[in-house]
Write an enzyme that holds these catalytic residues in place. Structure first.
Site, PDB file in Angstrom:
ATOM      1  N   HIS A   1      30.561  35.570  84.782  1.00 12.70           N
ATOM      2  CA  HIS A   1      29.943  36.900  84.665  1.00 12.70           C
ATOM      3  C   HIS A   1      30.837  37.828  83.844  1.00 12.70           C
ATOM      4  O   HIS A   1      32.046  37.632  83.771  1.00 12.70           O
ATOM      5  CB  HIS A   1      29.693  37.481  86.054  1.00 12.70           C
ATOM      6  CG  HIS A   1      28.426  36.960  86.651  1.00 12.70           C
ATOM      7  ND1 HIS A   1      27.504  37.762  87.279  1.00 12.70           N
ATOM      8  CD2 HIS A   1      27.916  35.710  86.678  1.00 12.70           C
ATOM      9  CE1 HIS A   1      26.485  37.025  87.687  1.00 12.70           C
ATOM     10  NE2 HIS A   1      26.717  35.769  87.345  1.00 12.70           N
ATOM     11  N   GLU A   2      30.190  38.842  83.251  1.00 11.54           N
ATOM     12  CA  GLU A   2      30.887  39.757  82.329  1.00 11.54           C
ATOM     13  C   GLU A   2      31.631  38.952  81.256  1.00 11.54           C
ATOM     14  O   GLU A   2      32.859  39.059  81.094  1.00 11.54           O
ATOM     15  CB  GLU A   2      31.839  40.713  83.079  1.00 11.54           C
ATOM     16  CG  GLU A   2      31.119  41.650  84.027  1.00 11.54           C
ATOM     17  CD  GLU A   2      30.808  41.009  85.370  1.00 11.54           C
ATOM     18  OE1 GLU A   2      31.611  40.206  85.854  1.00 11.54           O
ATOM     19  OE2 GLU A   2      29.739  41.314  85.936  1.00 11.54           O
TER      20      GLU A   2
ATOM     21  N   HIS B   1      34.400  31.940  94.203  1.00 10.49           N
ATOM     22  CA  HIS B   1      34.189  33.186  93.468  1.00 10.49           C
ATOM     23  C   HIS B   1      35.528  33.764  93.064  1.00 10.49           C
ATOM     24  O   HIS B   1      36.386  33.985  93.925  1.00 10.49           O
ATOM     25  CB  HIS B   1      33.407  34.186  94.330  1.00 10.49           C
ATOM     26  CG  HIS B   1      33.066  35.444  93.595  1.00 10.49           C
ATOM     27  ND1 HIS B   1      33.285  36.699  94.099  1.00 10.49           N
ATOM     28  CD2 HIS B   1      32.532  35.630  92.367  1.00 10.49           C
ATOM     29  CE1 HIS B   1      32.894  37.599  93.220  1.00 10.49           C
ATOM     30  NE2 HIS B   1      32.435  36.983  92.161  1.00 10.49           N
ATOM     31  N   HIS B   2      35.718  33.961  91.775  1.00  5.49           N
ATOM     32  CA  HIS B   2      36.950  34.555  91.252  1.00  5.49           C
ATOM     33  C   HIS B   2      36.607  35.839  90.517  1.00  5.49           C
ATOM     34  O   HIS B   2      36.426  35.840  89.294  1.00  5.49           O
ATOM     35  CB  HIS B   2      37.658  33.589  90.289  1.00  5.49           C
ATOM     36  CG  HIS B   2      38.166  32.339  90.940  1.00  5.49           C
ATOM     37  ND1 HIS B   2      38.649  31.268  90.223  1.00  5.49           N
ATOM     38  CD2 HIS B   2      38.275  31.987  92.259  1.00  5.49           C
ATOM     39  CE1 HIS B   2      39.040  30.313  91.066  1.00  5.49           C
ATOM     40  NE2 HIS B   2      38.809  30.722  92.305  1.00  5.49           N
ATOM     41  N   GLU B   3      36.464  36.945  91.229  1.00  7.17           N
ATOM     42  CA  GLU B   3      36.305  38.251  90.574  1.00  7.17           C
ATOM     43  C   GLU B   3      37.708  38.711  90.191  1.00  7.17           C
ATOM     44  O   GLU B   3      38.611  38.746  91.036  1.00  7.17           O
ATOM     45  CB  GLU B   3      35.632  39.241  91.529  1.00  7.17           C
ATOM     46  CG  GLU B   3      35.610  40.677  91.044  1.00  7.17           C
ATOM     47  CD  GLU B   3      34.880  40.862  89.708  1.00  7.17           C
ATOM     48  OE1 GLU B   3      33.683  40.577  89.653  1.00  7.17           O
ATOM     49  OE2 GLU B   3      35.537  41.284  88.742  1.00  7.17           O
TER      50      GLU B   3
ATOM     51  N   GLU C   1      20.773  41.870  89.697  1.00  2.65           N
ATOM     52  CA  GLU C   1      21.538  42.836  90.501  1.00  2.65           C
ATOM     53  C   GLU C   1      21.039  44.274  90.276  1.00  2.65           C
ATOM     54  O   GLU C   1      21.110  45.109  91.175  1.00  2.65           O
ATOM     55  CB  GLU C   1      23.036  42.717  90.212  1.00  2.65           C
ATOM     56  CG  GLU C   1      23.407  43.000  88.771  1.00  2.65           C
ATOM     57  CD  GLU C   1      24.900  42.745  88.467  1.00  2.65           C
ATOM     58  OE1 GLU C   1      25.677  42.478  89.389  1.00  2.65           O
ATOM     59  OE2 GLU C   1      25.264  42.802  87.286  1.00  2.65           O
TER      60      GLU C   1
ATOM     61  N   GLU D   1      26.528  35.247  82.607  1.00  2.67           N
ATOM     62  CA  GLU D   1      25.677  36.424  82.772  1.00  2.67           C
ATOM     63  C   GLU D   1      25.518  37.036  81.372  1.00  2.67           C
ATOM     64  O   GLU D   1      24.824  36.465  80.536  1.00  2.67           O
ATOM     65  CB  GLU D   1      26.305  37.379  83.789  1.00  2.67           C
ATOM     66  CG  GLU D   1      25.360  38.463  84.245  1.00  2.67           C
ATOM     67  CD  GLU D   1      26.050  39.511  85.108  1.00  2.67           C
ATOM     68  OE1 GLU D   1      25.397  40.070  85.975  1.00  2.67           O
ATOM     69  OE2 GLU D   1      27.234  39.800  84.887  1.00  2.67           O
TER      70      GLU D   1
END
Ligand code: NOJ
Ligand code: CA
Length: 660
Positions: free
Chosen positions: A442-443, A372-374, A467, A461
């Protein structure tokens, strides 16, 4: 609807010249291109002689020159293309790419004398066109200030849209008349008449700004490219090709879902080896953070611990899930992470997350850790670490990564759908590919089919996903949302919606939870296509739930897809055949109204006996009052027969059909 008498009726009265026309292989769809006496360039689209898109302006307003203001034709070339190709994964195992092309080579009759082409490709299911500017002495680079492409729709039909600048496309699609649209993003899905549905979008957005749409006047839409913070839209060097502007044209809404026009307009696979790309279902340490029982940040409630992750790995191994996503594993979550994304490290894990031991344990169990790379929108911080981050993944056997960009601006400055964002996202995909890593983004910027070229771009996403069923102040995604997005957002490609919540308990007002029955959650896993798909609930909520069988068996790679019934925002049934077996899987969903399906099984092999295992809304199921009952039954079926499915209010049905 007006009948196309002659092209002159399509153009402003001042326009008189010969139409240059190209038709679809079946002859039904026609695109006419014309130059007005003043040198402006226009196109129009018709089907069976009926105008769908009236005379519409083309052009690029650049700082250096304007293209399409004083055009002269140099040559017109026609060609035909027909090939069948095999995607690495997808909703079918082979795709026909069959079109007639018209390439109009032009010169701008001004001081610059810019050479350029308009290339039209007309398929049986719609149209694509793009601008091409070759290398030339007079001009070596362009700054595009505005794209002038219009879509003058022939009727004031109904359009389903979301605003162009809402947070990462996480919005509910609303129907409205075309003439009432605000500035919206694409795909823009339109019901023009009872027998004409259209979706306007784009294909192959690789180094340009995303195209949004706004009303110029009446039903004439004009493109509005997402700007840089400095106001320009696109910086480019010549030679240059714009993304394709696409229009799917369909008789019924189900055919929108089956169109592969966007993929056909992307470049073929750029990767030499693709064996490492593996569609799969996975689970994750995720819902607990959204439900606030665990934290991304370090501390006593930290979700990403070695022990917790091993529990998830054990569950995945026991139930056939290929991977475990773990969010909050790395340094940077303590504090206001969406405002301070540059504090994220993509190589340093928290001390209670022993990444070496976890990946060793996962490998022993035949499961992969999903990274996971937020970034919190700090794209440059991510780019600075990207090579080492993906190299670490490669070394540890982490072959997929979920990325995220929770911040309204990238690097505090640029919009996600600007050329800046588009360039960043492509850099991530390419760097990941070099390290054999699949991406779930995502985003994002709205997808445009790049997965054909980079099949490690698995899913994105860009949707108001599951969510919102954890924390949205409006109580969760309303039932019509999931019966609308298959016809809107999902036309842009795989969607990481992450259905599969089995426990709706939420004692805190406004009691936010999924606004659908459990059977509908199962069906969504089939309907909302994604080659990587998370079963989103915490594993303890899956224990002793027989309906989990549908989620663990439902494949994510298909040989064939059919859409037996479809109405936007109301109901939808999709049947898909597994690529690795003779099994068919069916998902059927409805909005807040109950719905009865009498499904014709003509897609099954003739003269063959099958058994249908049905996961249906149980007795008294209702998404508001009683979402839980699922009735599991088996019945014999054949190709000549039908299958009756009774969908509760906000309900659904999921079916597995196997040969006896
Ligand atoms: C937003 C993503 O959509 C969600 O899935 C993720 O959990 C959070 N960002 C944190 O990265
Ligand atoms: Ca999100």
């Amino acid at each position: 609807m007006a009948i196309l008498a002659a092209m002159s009726s399509l153009l402003p009265s001042c326009v008189k010249s010969e139409a240059m026309t190209v038709t679809s292989p079946d002859g039904r769809i026609a695109v006419d291109f014309k130059i007005a006496p003043d040198g402006g360039i226009y196109y129009a689209v018709s089907r069976d002689g009926e105008v769908l898109v009236d005379s519409s302006r083309l052009g690029l307003r650049c700082r250096e020159t304007e293209i399409g203001r004083a055009a002269k034709v140099r040559s017109v070339r026609h060609s035909t293309f027909d090939e069948t190709w095999q995607p690495v994964w997808g909703e079918e195992s082979s795709i026909r790419n069959h079109y007639n092309e018209m390439r109009v080579d032009l010169r701008e009759d001004d001081d610059c004398g810019t050479l350029y082409s308009l290339v039209f490709r007309v398929f049986d299911d719609g149209v694509g066109f793009r601008y091409e500017i070759p290398q030339q002495d007079a001009i070596d680079s362009l700054t595009i200030m505005d794209e002038l492409t219009e879509f003058a729709l022939a009727e004031d039909g109904v359009a389903w849209s979301i605003p162009w600048d809402h947070e990462y496309y996480e919005h509910l699609y609303e129907p409205s008349l075309i003439s009432r649209l605000d500035t919206v993003c694409s795909p823009l899905t339109i019901k023009l008449t009872d027998s004409c549905y259209m979706a306007i979008h784009e294909a192959a957005l690789t180094d340009y700004a995303a195209m949004n749409l706004r009303v110029a006047d009446g039903t004439r839409l004009t493109s509005y490219l997402t700007p840089w913070s400095s106001g320009e839209k696109v910086f480019t060097a010549c030679p240059f090709c714009s993304p394709w502007r696409t229009m799917i044209v369909a008789v019924n809404p189900g055919d929108l879902i089956l169109s592969r026009l966007m993929l056909n307009l992307n470049e073929p696979c750029a990767l030499a080896e693709t064996d490492w790309i593996q569609p799969q279902r996975y689970i994750g340490i995720w819902w607990a953070m959204h439900r606030k029982t665990h934290t991304w940040a370090s501390g006593p409630q930290h979700g990403a611990t070695t022990e917790n992750t091993k529990r998830y790995i054990d569950f995945a191994a026991a139930h056939g899930y290929g991977g475990v996503l773990v969010e909050g594993w790395n340094e940077g979550w303590d504090g206001d992470w969406s405002a301070e994304g540059d504090k994220f490290s993509f190589t340093k894990s928290y001390p209670d997350f022993d990444i070496e031991e976890i990946t060793r344990y996962a490998a022993e169990k035949g499961v992969r850790l999903i990274g996971h790379h937020e970034t919190g929108g700090a794209a440059t911080n991510y780019e600075n670490q990207m090579d080492s981050a993906f190299a670490l993944c490669h070394r540890l056997g982490i072959n997929s990564v979920k990325t995220g960009y929770v911040n309204m601006l990238l690097d505090g400055k640029e919009l996600h759908s600007s050329q800046y964002g588009v360039r960043h996202y492509r850099k991530v995909i390419e760097t990941a590919a070099r390290n054999h890593v699949m991406i779930d983004n995502h985003e994002p910027v709205m997808p445009t089919g790049l997965q054909r070229t980079y099949p490690n771009l698995m899913t994105q996403e860009g949707v108001r996903g599951c969510e919102y069923d954890a924390w949205s102040p409006d109580g969760g995604n309303p039932p019509e949302h999931t019966v609308t997005i298959p016809f809107t957002r999902c036309l842009a490609g795989p969607v990481d919606y992450t259905p599969g919540i089995f426990n709706y308990d939420n004692p805190v007002p406004p009691y936010t939870r999924p606004q659908c029955t459990i059977a509908k959650q199962l069906a969504l896993a089939l309907v909302l296509y994604s080659p990587l798909q998370m079963s989103a609930d915490m594993i303890e909520n899956y224990e002793n739930r027989p309906e989990l069988e549908f989620l663990t068996r439902c494949p994510t790679n298909w040989e064939k897809t059919v859409v037996p019934e479809a109405r936007i925002g109301e109901f939808l049934t999709i049947a898909r055949k597994d690529i690795d077996s003779d099994d068919w899987y069916i998902g059927s969903i409805t909005n807040a109204n109950a719905h009865q399906v009498k499904l014709n099984l003509d897609f099954l092999d003739p003269d063959t006996e099958y058994v249908a295992k049905v996961f249906a809304d149980g007795n008294g199921a209702d998404y508001r009052t009683n979402p839980y009952p699922v009735e599991i039954s088996e019945k014999p079926v054949t190709a000549g027969g039908t299958l009756a499915l009774n969908l509760a209010q906000g309900g659904g049905a999921a079916v597995i059909i196997s040969k006896k």
